[in-house]
Design a protein around this motif. Structure first.
Motif, mmCIF file in Angstrom:
data_model
loop_
_atom_site.group_PDB
_atom_site.id
_atom_site.type_symbol
_atom_site.label_atom_id
_atom_site.label_comp_id
_atom_site.label_asym_id
_atom_site.label_seq_id
_atom_site.Cartn_x
_atom_site.Cartn_y
_atom_site.Cartn_z
ATOM 1 N N MET A 79 0.833 -1.204 0.000
ATOM 2 C CA MET A 79 0.000 0.000 0.000
ATOM 3 C C MET A 79 0.870 1.259 0.000
ATOM 4 O O MET A 79 1.989 1.250 0.485
ATOM 5 N N ALA A 80 0.343 2.345 -0.567
ATOM 6 C CA ALA A 80 1.079 3.606 -0.543
ATOM 7 C C ALA A 80 1.180 4.089 0.892
ATOM 8 O O ALA A 80 0.252 3.918 1.671
ATOM 9 N N ALA A 81 2.333 4.664 1.250
ATOM 10 C CA ALA A 81 2.525 5.149 2.611
ATOM 11 C C ALA A 81 1.491 6.224 2.953
ATOM 12 O O ALA A 81 1.104 7.022 2.099
ATOM 13 N N ILE A 82 1.025 6.213 4.187
ATOM 14 C CA ILE A 82 0.072 7.232 4.639
ATOM 15 C C ILE A 82 0.831 8.491 5.067
ATOM 16 O O ILE A 82 0.374 9.606 4.877
ATOM 17 N N TYR A 83 2.003 8.321 5.654
ATOM 18 C CA TYR A 83 2.859 9.447 6.011
ATOM 19 C C TYR A 83 4.234 9.253 5.368
ATOM 20 O O TYR A 83 4.705 8.127 5.230
#
Ligand SMILES: NC(=O)c1ccc[n+]([C@@H]2O[C@H](COP(=O)([O-])OP(=O)(O)OC[C@H]3O[C@@H](n4cnc5c(N)ncnc54)[C@H](OP(=O)(O)O)[C@@H]3O)[C@@H](O)[C@H]2O)c1
Ligand SMILES: NC(=O)c1ccc[n+]([C@@H]2O[C@H](COP(=O)([O-])OP(=O)(O)OC[C@H]3O[C@@H](n4cnc5c(N)ncnc54)[C@H](OP(=O)(O)O)[C@@H]3O)[C@@H](O)[C@H]2O)c1
Lengths: 306, 306
Positions: free
Chosen positions: A1-5
């Motif tokens: 998944m794409a990083a949230i931060y």
């Protein structure tokens, strides 16, 4: 998944921070993780086991460029840490914490938060009796609640983003106001801990029963209390000093009820005791149905030595 | 292995009796097992799951011809059961019990024991929060203590034989006098149970915190108390009514210490709290080293729903 931060800074590298690091890494939730702890020893261990991409000697360095800063220190240390890092926070960053008390943290940290930084206090209701940088594990937050206590006027997108992080780490997130948080936790956590500490202290004190007897025969109930009473002394000192009012209120009710049961024992009022003990069973059933504990006898605990 | 007893009669067919039955069967310790419980329903279940070779409608029938009779009923029912079976006990038989209190059982049962029958009170320090004929399992007593409290003048061979039975079921056996037993258990079991019941009662009572919040957020400490407070109400009513003196003594000390900690919270005496919480940690370590609990975080409990 794409990083949230993009960059998460963990200040304090104990049970909660190390569990967050493992959980974020397991799912790629942070592109980069920096960290700081007070002692050289903890920083050394964190570096050795690769808890963070970079461990810094000061909190001020660790937070530079971070879009999420998480204060993972004992509640009593939150204020001084906030004062130290405040000038170094990036505009637009989110500042959160994981402290077990919320009103005191808001009072201690709030005044230091610069304009343009989103301050969103939080509290994952997940822990064990162990502490330190080696005690964390990626699944600690799974199926556990995380309470967010946003202060008035916080940007909803910032809250939503932090909520997503906790959800991806496995938590169920709920929002609550700080005063209610502190009361609920006084009931479900703080008072039970104080009582467990007291019970273990009493056993340890008793001359007519030796420590070795207390230890040998602990499986009859007492040992459950010792697990809770093995929790970190600094963390718990801070909890009681900062959630004083709610804890004292619940303790007052506890003493009242204990005196009523004590009187029933003294006067031989079996009906009162039986009725009380029947009522408390229902709560256990509720907890098991809500998936917050196992129905296996003795927690399904691992039996040692047999 | 050769059976230790020819015919064992279990009076009361709940957690302890059913665990004894499974444990004796697993190792062939009894050539034959008979049983009796008060309700037709329990007797029906016992027959259905084959807990005993024969289940009888009365305790008097169940003990006939037995060379070991084990009273597995709540402490408050021991006297009446003893009165009923006394005329039917075989000379030379051993009569024991598994009650959680010993002085009261000796007072209630002792006067009924006929000449020529060996009365050896006992107490396996093993249990779970579950009860009834289906709750037993063969390994319950493994690596747990069983305390025997022989009254003066008991034949040593009879004690040695009963000791061997418990050892073969996996227990470590120790002898102790009844008064000391009741005090040690007041510390390690009875008072902790009363305190857990009280804490759960308080949570259930509190209007400003709802039951559903208490349940949802229980993993923060409270849920450990609910396991203990889910134990059988009749058993525990009887324990407190019959071990009144020792329980009230330990409760008195508990209240004293609790008040001291409460004062430390009120006055902000962090040093006192920290010192107290540090001391109680050592007891946990002792219990783990003695093999009486697991060091795994959270008892290594099975996580549900995740
Ligand atoms: N444990 C739980 O069950 C639990 C559950 C939910 C929330 N919480 C909350 O989470 C927070 C952290 O708890 P934890 O269990 O992770 O504690 P922990 O394992 O004892 O770790 C605490 C960390 O904070 C660092 N620290 C302490 N004082 C500091 C200071 N003045 N400046 C910088 N770092 C400092 C410590 O550094 P050193 O190692 O160098 O001393 C250590 O790395 C607490 O606020 C606690 O209330 C705990
Ligand atoms: N549970 C523990 O953790 C534990 C540990 C060590 C010692 N003990 C002691 O072991 C004893 C039994 O406890 P347990 O946990 O096995 O209890 P349990 O599962 O509740 O079973 C109690 C049994 O006693 C029967 N009974 C109750 N009153 C009776 C009477 N007046 N006449 C005949 N039978 C009667 C019940 O019959 P019905 O089912 O028909 O009502 C049931 O079969 C108690 O003295 C307790 O103090 C318990």
């Amino acid at each position: 998944m794409a990083a949230i931060y993009e960059r998460v800074a963990l200040i304090g590298l104990g049970l909660i921070a190390s569990s967050m690091s493992h959980a974020m890494r397991a799912k790629g939730l942070a592109a980069e993780i920096t960290g700081h702890a007070r002692s050289a020893e903890t920083r050394r261990i964190a570096a050795e086991i690769g808890l963070c991409d970079r461990v810094y000697e000061t909190a001020a360095e660790a937070v530079q460029g971070a879009d999420l800063v998480v204060l993972c220190v004992p509640v009593g240390a939150m204020g001084e840490v906030a004062a130290e890092i405040a000038p170094h926070l990036r505009p637009g960053a989110t500042l959160t914490d994981v402290g077990s008390v919320k009103q005191a943290v808001i009072e201690a940290v709030g005044p230091h938060v610069p304009e343009g930084v989103h301050f969103i206090p939080g509290h994952p209701l997940a822990g064990t009796e162990h502490s330190g940088p080696r005690s964390g594990f990626a699944t600690l937050f799974e199926n556990r609640w995380c309470l967010l206590v946003p202060v008035e006027g916080t940007a909803p997108e910032a809250v939503a983003r932090l909520r997503r992080l906790w959800e991806e780490m496995g938590s169920n997130v709920e929002e609550m106001d700080a005063a209610h948080h502190d009361l609920v936790l006084a009931v479900t956590s703080h008072t039970p801990h104080l009582i467990a500490y007291t019970m273990v202290g009493v056993a340890d004190d008793l001359r007519r029963v030796t420590d070795s007897e207390v230890i040998k025969y602990s499986a009859a109930g007492f040992r459950d209390f010792t697990r809770i009473a093995a929790s970190d002394p600094t963390m718990w000192r801070d909890v009681f000093l900062t959630n004083k009012e709610a804890t004292l209120e619940i303790l007052g009710r506890f003493t009242e009820e204990l005196f009523a049961l004590q009187r029933a024992i003294r006067t031989g009022d079996g009906a009162h005791l039986h009725e009380y003990f029947t009522r408390t069973r229902a709560i256990r059933r509720g907890i098991i149905e809500a998936g917050q504990d196992t129905a296996a006898p003795d927690f399904g605990r691992i039996k040692v030595g047999s």
